[in-house]
Scaffold this active site. Structure first.
Site, PDB file in Angstrom:
ATOM      1  N   ARG A 108       0.823  -1.216   0.000  1.00 24.99           N
ATOM      2  CA  ARG A 108       0.000   0.000   0.000  1.00 24.99           C
ATOM      3  C   ARG A 108       0.855   1.263   0.000  1.00 24.99           C
ATOM      4  O   ARG A 108       0.521   2.257  -0.656  1.00 24.99           O
ATOM      5  CB  ARG A 108      -0.921  -0.041   1.221  1.00 24.99           C
ATOM      6  N   HIS A 112       0.349   4.055  -2.884  1.00 19.19           N
ATOM      7  CA  HIS A 112      -0.198   5.369  -2.570  1.00 19.19           C
ATOM      8  C   HIS A 112       0.794   6.491  -2.883  1.00 19.19           C
ATOM      9  O   HIS A 112       0.372   7.628  -3.122  1.00 19.19           O
ATOM     10  CB  HIS A 112      -0.640   5.423  -1.105  1.00 19.19           C
ATOM     11  N   HIS A 241      -5.666  -7.100  -3.475  1.00 15.88           N
ATOM     12  CA  HIS A 241      -6.442  -7.223  -2.234  1.00 15.88           C
ATOM     13  C   HIS A 241      -6.481  -8.658  -1.729  1.00 15.88           C
ATOM     14  O   HIS A 241      -7.053  -8.913  -0.668  1.00 15.88           O
ATOM     15  CB  HIS A 241      -7.871  -6.714  -2.442  1.00 15.88           C
ATOM     16  N   THR A 242      -5.869  -9.563  -2.479  1.00 12.27           N
ATOM     17  CA  THR A 242      -5.670 -10.902  -1.916  1.00 12.27           C
ATOM     18  C   THR A 242      -4.804 -10.826  -0.663  1.00 12.27           C
ATOM     19  O   THR A 242      -4.836 -11.720   0.180  1.00 12.27           O
ATOM     20  CB  THR A 242      -5.020 -11.840  -2.967  1.00 12.27           C
ATOM     21  N   TRP A 273      -9.914  -9.843   2.710  1.00 14.32           N
ATOM     22  CA  TRP A 273     -10.628 -10.198   1.487  1.00 14.32           C
ATOM     23  C   TRP A 273     -10.549 -11.704   1.210  1.00 14.32           C
ATOM     24  O   TRP A 273     -11.387 -12.241   0.499  1.00 14.32           O
ATOM     25  CB  TRP A 273     -10.041  -9.448   0.302  1.00 14.32           C
ATOM     26  N   THR A 274      -9.509 -12.345   1.762  1.00 15.91           N
ATOM     27  CA  THR A 274      -9.275 -13.771   1.514  1.00 15.91           C
ATOM     28  C   THR A 274      -8.920 -14.478   2.822  1.00 15.91           C
ATOM     29  O   THR A 274      -8.451 -13.832   3.764  1.00 15.91           O
ATOM     30  CB  THR A 274      -8.123 -13.977   0.508  1.00 15.91           C
ATOM     31  N   ASP A 281      -2.180 -14.803  -4.366  1.00 11.56           N
ATOM     32  CA  ASP A 281      -2.682 -15.734  -5.373  1.00 11.56           C
ATOM     33  C   ASP A 281      -3.918 -15.114  -6.010  1.00 11.56           C
ATOM     34  O   ASP A 281      -4.153 -13.910  -5.883  1.00 11.56           O
ATOM     35  CB  ASP A 281      -2.980 -17.116  -4.760  1.00 11.56           C
ATOM     36  N   ASP A 302     -14.835  -3.528  -5.076  1.00 11.71           N
ATOM     37  CA  ASP A 302     -14.517  -4.927  -5.372  1.00 11.71           C
ATOM     38  C   ASP A 302     -15.650  -5.577  -6.155  1.00 11.71           C
ATOM     39  O   ASP A 302     -15.419  -6.268  -7.156  1.00 11.71           O
ATOM     40  CB  ASP A 302     -14.294  -5.710  -4.063  1.00 11.71           C
TER      41      ASP A 302
END
Length: 351
Positions: A108, A112, A241-242, A273-274, A281, A302
């Site tokens: 991030r 950013h 976002h994984t 998210w996962t 992945d 998303d």
């Protein structure tokens, strides 16, 4: 003859000092309690490490090595970043990742810093992008950057060790290394980014994406098209976002904790998210497509990648084919990392 002997001696001494610095690497993380101070104009990266004779010796040796690197750079080129220091810093970032499990926030950080780029502005650094401006308090206080001061604290000791690396390069090096160390693809990076000189060169607030705009697909296009990116880039980059979690106290999104985050690793809490949120992945795409687990986060932006017809083509492709996702992600990540940057030398540095 005497000049060659002197050069050989200096080279041997620099090599020996680098070896001694490596021997003290295990002590670095005793400084994790160090904090950043915030003067009115910029972040001041302090050197308040734990008092120890060994740490003091290490800092002295590192300073000598840095001077040796800097001297060599001055003699042979005027690059913004020293290639040898980049290689060493990459190894230190790997150690940090293995110790602090901070892959998501380092990704991030790089994003950013680069994501403020505006292709419609030609002047540097007014155009924004990967120029290290995120190190300044005024930009850190932008709402989209909530919590990123923690990323700066994490890499402070690495920047202190390697003065020959620009902040802009360090942010992008940390981001790409985090992806690779989490099991993601090798990112075709180049370095040599020049830093902004002060907080007056920070971009205005509002250039980064919002998680819950009224029209998510249109918002994503407005932001990413302004950077010169396209629909494939938007969907591929969304796949990062994984990794990571959303913390409601920072972003206003997500649950305080879930079955996947209540025990860490790292600081517990947030909503991911996962299920395996430190593994890179294609599960971000498969989980959003299935929408079968209420403990997993799906932001409006998303959901848009499976609702918008153009986005959906890529989202379906990546859900079915991880290799295709990795290929496109690596290209898009590298493209993002170069946005707005001024390179010295102009062609960049490959390590």
């Amino acid at each position: 003859m005497a000049e060659r002997a002197s050069l050989a001696l200096n080279t041997t001494m620099a090599s020996s000092l680098r070896t001694q610095v490596s021997a003290f690497r295990l002590l670095r993380f005793s400084s994790s309690g160090s904090k950043l101070s915030f003067p009115s104009s910029s972040l001041s990266f302090t050197r308040s490490l734990v008092s120890s004779p060994l740490l003091s010796q290490k800092r002295c040796q590192a300073a000598l090595v840095n001077r040796s690197f800097s001297s060599a750079a001055t003699t042979h080129c005027t690059a913004a970043t020293d290639p040898e220091q980049l290689k060493s810093a990459r190894e230190d970032i790997k150690e940090l990742l293995n110790t602090k499990f901070c892959h998501p926030i380092l990704v991030r950080l790089g994003w950013h810093d680069a994501g403020t780029y505006n292709k419609n502005i030609s002047e540097w650094p007014q155009r924004g992008g990967a120029n290290g401006s995120l190190r300044y308090e005024i930009e850190l206080k932008h709402a989209a950057n909530a919590g990123l001061v923690n990323a700066l604290n994490l890499i402070k000791h690495i920047k202190d060790m390697y003065s020959g690396i620009s902040y802009a390069d360090l942010f992008q090096l940390a981001s790409a290394t985090a992806i690779e160390e989490a099991g993601g693809p090798k990112i075709p990076m180049k370095y040599g980014r020049v830093d902004t000189s002060g907080p007056h060169e920070c971009p205005e607030e509002g250039r980064l994406p919002d998680a819950g705009p009224p029209s998510p697909a249109n918002h994503l296009r407005e932001v990413f098209y302004r950077m010169g990116l396209d629909d494939k880039d938007i969907v591929a980059l969304s796949g990062a976002h994984t990794l990571g979690r959303s913390r409601p106290e920072r972003s206003g999104w997500g649950k305080p904790e879930t079955k996947y985050t209540k025990e860490g690793p790292g600081a517990p809490g947030g909503q991911s998210w996962t299920p395996e949120w430190l593994k890179f992945d294609n599960s971000y795409f498969t989980e959003i497509k299935e929408k079968r687990d209420e403990d997993l986060l799906v932001l409006p932006t998303d959901a848009a990648i499976f609702e918008d017809p153009s986005f959906k083509v890529y989202a379906e492709k990546y859900a079915a084919d991880q290799d295709a996702f990795f290929k496109d992600y690596a290209e898009s990540h590298a493209k993002l990392s170069n946005l707005g940057a001024k390179f010295n030398p102009p062609e960049g540095i490959i390590i």
